[in-house]
Design a protein around this motif. Structure first.
Motif, PDB file in Angstrom:
ATOM      1  N   TRP A 267       0.778  -1.182  -0.111  1.00 36.71           N
ATOM      2  CA  TRP A 267       0.089   0.148  -0.135  1.00 36.71           C
ATOM      3  C   TRP A 267       0.824   1.188  -0.195  1.00 36.71           C
ATOM      4  CZ3 TRP A 267      -0.527   3.983   3.477  1.00 36.71           C
ATOM      5  CH2 TRP A 267      -0.269   3.659   4.706  1.00 36.71           C
TER       6      TRP A 267
ATOM      7  N   GLY B 134      -8.471   3.024  -1.528  1.00 33.96           N
ATOM      8  CA  GLY B 134      -9.226   1.994  -1.052  1.00 33.96           C
ATOM      9  C   GLY B 134      -8.228   0.875  -0.748  1.00 33.96           C
ATOM     10  N   PHE B 135      -7.197   0.604  -1.560  1.00 31.09           N
ATOM     11  CA  PHE B 135      -6.415  -0.379  -1.307  1.00 31.09           C
ATOM     12  C   PHE B 135      -5.585   0.038  -0.091  1.00 31.09           C
ATOM     13  CE2 PHE B 135      -2.029  -2.570  -2.202  1.00 31.09           C
ATOM     14  CZ  PHE B 135      -2.577  -3.862  -2.229  1.00 31.09           C
TER      15      PHE B 135
ATOM     16  N   PHE C 238      -9.499   7.881 -11.689  1.00 27.84           N
ATOM     17  CA  PHE C 238      -9.750   6.446 -11.578  1.00 27.84           C
ATOM     18  C   PHE C 238      -8.453   5.882 -10.442  1.00 27.84           C
ATOM     19  CE2 PHE C 238      -8.408   1.928 -12.835  1.00 27.84           C
ATOM     20  CZ  PHE C 238      -9.685   1.328 -12.684  1.00 27.84           C
ATOM     21  N   MET C 239      -7.220   6.342 -10.629  1.00 27.78           N
ATOM     22  CA  MET C 239      -6.362   5.402  -9.975  1.00 27.78           C
ATOM     23  C   MET C 239      -6.158   5.833  -8.538  1.00 27.78           C
ATOM     24  SD  MET C 239      -4.739   3.198 -11.673  1.00 27.78           S
ATOM     25  CE  MET C 239      -3.292   2.857 -10.652  1.00 27.78           C
ATOM     26  N   ARG C 240      -6.398   7.443  -8.122  1.00 28.37           N
ATOM     27  CA  ARG C 240      -6.171   7.615  -6.608  1.00 28.37           C
ATOM     28  C   ARG C 240      -7.269   7.129  -5.868  1.00 28.37           C
ATOM     29  NH1 ARG C 240      -4.850  12.793  -9.088  1.00 28.37           N
ATOM     30  NH2 ARG C 240      -2.488  12.958  -8.991  1.00 28.37           N
ATOM     31  N   PRO C 241      -8.651   6.919  -6.148  1.00 32.12           N
ATOM     32  CA  PRO C 241      -9.573   6.217  -5.237  1.00 32.12           C
ATOM     33  C   PRO C 241      -9.338   4.645  -5.288  1.00 32.12           C
ATOM     34  CG  PRO C 241     -10.592   7.746  -6.565  1.00 32.12           C
ATOM     35  CD  PRO C 241      -9.357   7.515  -7.335  1.00 32.12           C
ATOM     36  N   LEU C 242      -8.834   4.241  -6.159  1.00 29.41           N
ATOM     37  CA  LEU C 242      -8.564   2.717  -6.101  1.00 29.41           C
ATOM     38  C   LEU C 242      -7.365   2.448  -5.146  1.00 29.41           C
ATOM     39  CD1 LEU C 242      -9.067   0.004  -7.599  1.00 29.41           C
ATOM     40  CD2 LEU C 242      -7.064   0.445  -9.079  1.00 29.41           C
ATOM     41  N   MET C 243      -6.218   3.217  -5.293  1.00 25.45           N
ATOM     42  CA  MET C 243      -5.204   3.109  -4.292  1.00 25.45           C
ATOM     43  C   MET C 243      -5.540   3.656  -2.992  1.00 25.45           C
ATOM     44  SD  MET C 243      -2.620   1.978  -6.180  1.00 25.45           S
ATOM     45  CE  MET C 243      -3.971   1.037  -7.114  1.00 25.45           C
TER      46      MET C 243
ATOM     47  N   THR D  54       1.913   5.809  -7.677  1.00 26.35           N
ATOM     48  CA  THR D  54       1.003   6.360  -8.321  1.00 26.35           C
ATOM     49  C   THR D  54       1.036   8.075  -8.394  1.00 26.35           C
ATOM     50  OG1 THR D  54      -0.892   4.706  -7.595  1.00 26.35           O
ATOM     51  CG2 THR D  54      -1.459   6.639  -8.457  1.00 26.35           C
TER      52      THR D  54
END
Length: 138
Positions: A24, A62-63, A55-60, A31
């Motif tokens: 993480w 959440g991860f 797209f990438m920031r919320p994904l990262m 990113t």
């Protein structure tokens, strides 16, 4: 092992701690500080870069939240760790609060700078967490 001796941390917990932390924190840093600037250097359209970032920031984030929750569970079961006074716990709780705030502010217009600030707080909290010993070391 005697009744009063502290239990050693399980090997699986050590591996899970290192793996989640590496994944993480590395994902957040790569990113924001590698992927997004690299896309800008390639001369891609600003709207495309913004779409990829959105797209990438919320994904990262959440991860990072899932991994931070797992790390909190590892600290909670670690022997000899005072949960609330431990700096690792406080950093992970800060990450969890930022993750919740970022997902809460995601649909609110005009909060783009606050969201980037929250993302950077997560990134630097992760960096400070990397510098801390594992729960079984300290």
């Amino acid at each position: 092992m005697t009744a009063g001796a502290p239990r050693p941390m399980l090997h699986g917990s050590r591996v899970a701690w290192q793996l989640t932390q590496t994944l993480w924190v590395g994902a957040i840093w790569v990113t924001h500080f590698v992927l997004m600037p690299a896309l800008e250097q390639f001369g891609m359209a600003p709207m495309l870069i913004e779409a990829i970032g959105n797209f990438m920031r919320p994904l990262m984030v959440g991860f990072a939240g899932v991994c931070a929750l797992l790390q909190l569970l590892i600290i909670a079961v670690a022997p000899g760790v005072r949960f609330w006074r431990d700096l690792r716990t406080q950093l992970l709780l800060l990450v969890m609060i930022c993750v919740a705030a970022l997902f809460g502010l995601r649909q609110v217009p005009g909060t783009e700078y606050v969201q980037i600030f929250g993302y950077l707080v997560i990134a630097f909290a992760g960096l400070v967490l990397v510098l801390q010993p594992r729960p079984d070391e300290g």
